[in-house]
Design a protein around this motif. Sequence first.
Motif, short mmCIF file in Angstrom:
data_model
loop_
_atom_site.label_atom_id
_atom_site.label_comp_id
_atom_site.label_asym_id
_atom_site.label_seq_id
_atom_site.Cartn_x
_atom_site.Cartn_y
_atom_site.Cartn_z
N TRP A 1 34.65 -33.20 -17.75
CA TRP A 1 35.86 -33.47 -16.98
C TRP A 1 36.40 -34.87 -17.20
O TRP A 1 37.57 -35.13 -16.96
N LEU A 2 35.57 -35.82 -17.58
CA LEU A 2 36.00 -37.22 -17.60
C LEU A 2 36.06 -37.85 -18.99
O LEU A 2 36.29 -39.05 -19.10
N GLY A 3 35.83 -37.12 -20.03
CA GLY A 3 35.92 -37.68 -21.37
C GLY A 3 34.65 -38.38 -21.81
O GLY A 3 33.58 -38.17 -21.26
N ARG A 4 34.79 -39.24 -22.80
CA ARG A 4 33.63 -39.91 -23.41
C ARG A 4 32.91 -40.82 -22.44
O ARG A 4 33.51 -41.41 -21.56
N ARG A 5 31.62 -40.96 -22.66
CA ARG A 5 30.80 -41.87 -21.85
C ARG A 5 30.95 -43.26 -22.36
O ARG A 5 31.25 -43.57 -23.43
N ALA B 1 29.57 -32.33 -28.17
CA ALA B 1 29.54 -31.99 -26.75
C ALA B 1 28.50 -32.81 -25.99
O ALA B 1 28.66 -33.06 -24.80
N THR B 2 27.46 -33.25 -26.67
CA THR B 2 26.45 -34.07 -26.00
C THR B 2 26.94 -35.50 -25.76
O THR B 2 26.35 -36.22 -24.97
N THR B 3 28.03 -35.90 -26.43
CA THR B 3 28.52 -37.27 -26.27
C THR B 3 29.68 -37.39 -25.30
O THR B 3 30.14 -38.50 -25.04
N VAL B 4 30.19 -36.27 -24.79
CA VAL B 4 31.33 -36.33 -23.86
C VAL B 4 31.01 -35.59 -22.57
O VAL B 4 30.23 -34.65 -22.56
N ARG B 5 31.64 -36.02 -21.50
CA ARG B 5 31.54 -35.30 -20.23
C ARG B 5 32.65 -34.26 -20.18
O ARG B 5 33.72 -34.46 -20.75
#
Length: 56
Positions: A52-56, A46-50
């Motif tokens: 609403w917009l998916g992965r950073r 969860a710390t690696t993805v946003r």
Amino acid sequence: MPKSLMNMLWALAALLASLIACHYILIVPEERYLAAKFGEEYAAYATTVRRWLGRR
């Protein structure tokens, strides 16, 4: 106010209400379930993805 502006305001209000409902009815319960099922592994993911917009 022009009729087209009133239609746009109504659509924006409906969109905002839909996003809020989606967050509290779908996203929050699913995140609780995933946290309970996968624990620390999900927390790390969860710390690696946003949300609403998916992965950073």
